[in-house]
Design a protein around this motif. Sequence first.
Motif, PDB file in Angstrom:
ATOM      1  N   VAL A  96      26.470  46.767  42.513  1.00  0.00           N
ATOM      2  CA  VAL A  96      27.249  45.588  42.911  1.00  0.00           C
ATOM      3  C   VAL A  96      26.413  44.324  42.782  1.00  0.00           C
ATOM      4  N   VAL A  97      25.178  44.369  43.263  1.00  0.00           N
ATOM      5  CA  VAL A  97      24.288  43.204  43.180  1.00  0.00           C
ATOM      6  C   VAL A  97      24.002  42.847  41.730  1.00  0.00           C
ATOM      7  N   ALA A  98      23.756  43.868  40.895  1.00  0.00           N
ATOM      8  CA  ALA A  98      23.468  43.620  39.479  1.00  0.00           C
ATOM      9  C   ALA A  98      24.646  42.946  38.787  1.00  0.00           C
ATOM     10  N   LEU A  99      25.857  43.390  39.103  1.00  0.00           N
ATOM     11  CA  LEU A  99      27.050  42.776  38.499  1.00  0.00           C
ATOM     12  C   LEU A  99      27.200  41.318  38.943  1.00  0.00           C
ATOM     13  N   LEU A 100      26.949  41.034  40.223  1.00  0.00           N
ATOM     14  CA  LEU A 100      27.044  39.660  40.712  1.00  0.00           C
ATOM     15  C   LEU A 100      25.980  38.772  40.071  1.00  0.00           C
ATOM     16  N   ILE A 101      24.783  39.309  39.924  1.00  0.00           N
ATOM     17  CA  ILE A 101      23.699  38.551  39.293  1.00  0.00           C
ATOM     18  C   ILE A 101      24.032  38.253  37.833  1.00  0.00           C
ATOM     19  N   PHE A 102      24.557  39.248  37.123  1.00  0.00           N
ATOM     20  CA  PHE A 102      24.928  39.037  35.726  1.00  0.00           C
ATOM     21  C   PHE A 102      26.025  37.979  35.607  1.00  0.00           C
ATOM     22  N   PHE A 103      27.032  38.056  36.481  1.00  0.00           N
ATOM     23  CA  PHE A 103      28.120  37.080  36.462  1.00  0.00           C
ATOM     24  C   PHE A 103      27.585  35.667  36.694  1.00  0.00           C
ATOM     25  N   ALA A 104      26.663  35.524  37.642  1.00  0.00           N
ATOM     26  CA  ALA A 104      26.095  34.201  37.934  1.00  0.00           C
ATOM     27  C   ALA A 104      25.305  33.672  36.742  1.00  0.00           C
ATOM     28  N   PHE A 105      24.482  34.513  36.138  1.00  0.00           N
ATOM     29  CA  PHE A 105      23.698  34.071  34.976  1.00  0.00           C
ATOM     30  C   PHE A 105      24.598  33.779  33.774  1.00  0.00           C
ATOM     31  N   LEU A 106      25.699  34.496  33.662  1.00  0.00           N
ATOM     32  CA  LEU A 106      26.637  34.228  32.571  1.00  0.00           C
ATOM     33  C   LEU A 106      27.274  32.853  32.742  1.00  0.00           C
ATOM     34  N   LEU A 107      27.633  32.498  33.975  1.00  0.00           N
ATOM     35  CA  LEU A 107      28.161  31.165  34.238  1.00  0.00           C
ATOM     36  C   LEU A 107      27.135  30.096  33.866  1.00  0.00           C
ATOM     37  N   ALA A 109      24.633  30.386  31.733  1.00  0.00           N
ATOM     38  CA  ALA A 109      24.418  30.390  30.284  1.00  0.00           C
ATOM     39  C   ALA A 109      25.534  29.675  29.544  1.00  0.00           C
ATOM     40  N   ARG A 110      26.733  29.680  30.118  1.00  0.00           N
ATOM     41  CA  ARG A 110      27.869  28.976  29.508  1.00  0.00           C
ATOM     42  C   ARG A 110      27.994  27.540  29.996  1.00  0.00           C
ATOM     43  N   GLY A 111      27.134  27.154  30.936  1.00  0.00           N
ATOM     44  CA  GLY A 111      27.187  25.805  31.472  1.00  0.00           C
ATOM     45  C   GLY A 111      28.386  25.558  32.358  1.00  0.00           C
ATOM     46  N   GLN A 112      28.871  26.609  33.030  1.00  0.00           N
ATOM     47  CA  GLN A 112      30.071  26.513  33.854  1.00  0.00           C
ATOM     48  C   GLN A 112      29.740  26.766  35.327  1.00  0.00           C
ATOM     49  N   ALA A 113      30.348  25.992  36.219  1.00  0.00           N
ATOM     50  CA  ALA A 113      30.233  26.205  37.669  1.00  0.00           C
ATOM     51  C   ALA A 113      28.786  26.479  38.081  1.00  0.00           C
ATOM     52  N   THR A 114      27.902  25.604  37.669  1.00  0.00           N
ATOM     53  CA  THR A 114      26.475  25.848  37.896  1.00  0.00           C
ATOM     54  C   THR A 114      26.113  25.882  39.375  1.00  0.00           C
ATOM     55  N   ALA A 115      26.767  25.057  40.189  1.00  0.00           N
ATOM     56  CA  ALA A 115      26.470  25.059  41.628  1.00  0.00           C
ATOM     57  C   ALA A 115      26.854  26.396  42.253  1.00  0.00           C
ATOM     58  N   VAL A 116      28.038  26.897  41.885  1.00  0.00           N
ATOM     59  CA  VAL A 116      28.492  28.194  42.391  1.00  0.00           C
ATOM     60  C   VAL A 116      27.544  29.300  41.941  1.00  0.00           C
TER      61      VAL A 116
END
Length: 337
Positions: A96-107, A109-116
């Motif tokens: 679960v933590v790995a998936l959340l970390i990947f989702f955050a880094f993907l955001l 990397a795409r320059g989206q919702a950086t604060a979140v």
Amino acid sequence: MSVSNIEPVAEESARETHALAFRIAFATAISFTLGNVLGWDFPFLPAVFALQILTGSRSLNLRQAAGFAILMTAGCIVSVLIAQIFIQAPLVLLLVVALLIFFAFLLLARGQATAVASILLITASVVPLVAISSLEIAVGLVESLIAGSILAALLVLLAYAFFPSSGDTSEVVTRPAEASPVAAALANSGTLVSLFILFMLSGSPVTPIVIMTAITILQQPVSAGYGTAYAFVMGNVAGGVAATAAYLLVSLFPVPAVLLLLMLLFGLIFGGRIAQGAASAPVYIVALTTFLIVLGLGLTPVADSGELFIERVFNVLVAAAYTIGVASVLRALFRAA
């Protein structure tokens, strides 16, 4: 464009550069000093959050400040719930933590919702990891995260009041998207998750500090070339050396006024380079963050002696070097794949 039009633009740019440097020094110095005076276990948290806010937007209004604190609170609540639900199933918790970390880094990397994404990285990786050792300590850390975010937001608002921005209050610093967002997210996630697994198995009193240092490094929007990796290592070392010097001076003169003056001095030194906005700005963000975290490590109540401080500083610097090296290798491998 005529010379007469260029000069006012240059003057305005110079004023904004100076104002940003003073805002960084003001907000980080006062928030760090208050955290230390109030006896927080992690006095560097509000200063790190203030730096994050200041380097993520051209200006700040009350709505944005409240939003930052609300997002941090929500992220902490979700992280505590995840830890409570999956603490008896470590492998599921890790997934679960790995998936959340990947989702955050993907955001990111795409320059989206950086604060979140930045808040998600901190809460999703640090809180469950601490909860594995002690749920009580994790709750205390959550309280520090929430209080630190509120204090940081308030002081950043004051910093903008004293050193106003000439730009639009809603203007956000645009983060460049990576050429291969998925590859960058996988590389960064692999690096941070490897540290998560290491501390998940061994445990360490510097776990939150090392993880937050790694997150700061991995958040920077830079390529993974050898030159960049070397620059980050040097920036990290510079922050550690500056923090050690400040720690020695504060030990000789243990009064809040001396700490505040030292924080203002180093805040202006590093903040001035960050404010210039050149390609080296991410390196100085890492250097200032390392300075704040390492000095906070020395002044926190858990640091009982100078020898323990040096040992933990060494651990943080080694972990940062590991983060930079592994991230560089993984980024190169994923780009080539």
